[in-house]
Design an enzyme around this catalytic site. Structure first.
Site, mmCIF file in Angstrom:
data_model
loop_
_atom_site.group_PDB
_atom_site.id
_atom_site.type_symbol
_atom_site.label_atom_id
_atom_site.label_comp_id
_atom_site.label_asym_id
_atom_site.label_seq_id
_atom_site.Cartn_x
_atom_site.Cartn_y
_atom_site.Cartn_z
ATOM 1 C CB VAL A 124 -16.497 -8.911 -0.841
ATOM 2 C CG1 VAL A 124 -17.468 -10.075 -0.692
ATOM 3 C CG2 VAL A 124 -15.116 -9.412 -1.255
ATOM 4 N N PRO A 125 -19.240 -7.067 -2.457
ATOM 5 C CG PRO A 125 -20.429 -7.135 -4.454
ATOM 6 C CD PRO A 125 -19.178 -7.630 -3.795
ATOM 7 C CB CYS A 126 -21.900 -7.559 2.085
ATOM 8 S SG CYS A 126 -20.913 -6.301 2.887
ATOM 9 C CG HIS A 127 -22.889 -2.327 -1.236
ATOM 10 N ND1 HIS A 127 -21.582 -2.746 -1.442
ATOM 11 C CD2 HIS A 127 -23.319 -1.811 -2.419
ATOM 12 C CE1 HIS A 127 -21.243 -2.490 -2.695
ATOM 13 N NE2 HIS A 127 -22.272 -1.933 -3.306
#
Length: 160
Positions: A124-127
């Protein structure tokens, strides 16, 4: 009551701890340790799939993830996390972009708060969330990891 399992991965940006049960991955987080612990013998296949897919991601061979995972959060947090999953590999969005997507333009701060509570790092690409000005903003794993992940994705997207 479901039994929980753990598997760890030595990555180029530190040890990653993967937690879950027989059916789903529930947490993928960086841990502050030099080396991964030896993994259990009875780890369910979903956790091993996650570990293998993350290895492929770090090798530049994978841009999406197919193992089963589960969010543990409020409905609003889950809506933010669902929006994060829609940000394409090697692209970025801002908290404001996510708030607009959710039709809650004034919820920029709440989006940021939900982003910070994401327990499924990388997948879950919060980056991929950056500031409205285009600069890097906070990342639970550390800004240096966020920068590394974004540069990694950019490098491998350009070679595809």
């Amino acid at each position: 009551m479901s039994k929980y399992y753990k598997v760890e991965l030595d990555s180029p940006i530190g040890v990653i701890e993967i937690l879950g049960n027989e059916d789903v991955v529930q947490s993928i987080l960086f841990v502050d340790r030099e080396d991964a612990f030896e993994n259990q013998d009875d780890v369910p296949s979903v956790l091993l799939d996650c570990r293998n897919q993350l290895l492929e991601y770090f090798q530049g061979k994978r841009q999406t993830f197919t193992f089963h995972f589960e969010y543990c959060g409020t409905p609003f947090q889950q809506s933010v996390w669902n929006s994060l999953v829609c940000i394409p590999y090697a692209e970025t969005a801002s908290y404001r972009d996510i708030a607009i997507t959710l039709q809650k333009e004034k919820a920029v701060r709440a989006v940021g708060n939900a982003n910070g509570k994401n327990k499924l790092s990388i997948v879950v690409p919060c980056h991929r969330i950056i500031g409205s000005s285009g600069g890097l903003t906070g990342y639970a794993g550390g800004l240096w990891r966020k920068e590394w992940l974004l540069n990694h994705e950019k490098k491998f997207k350009e070679t595809k």
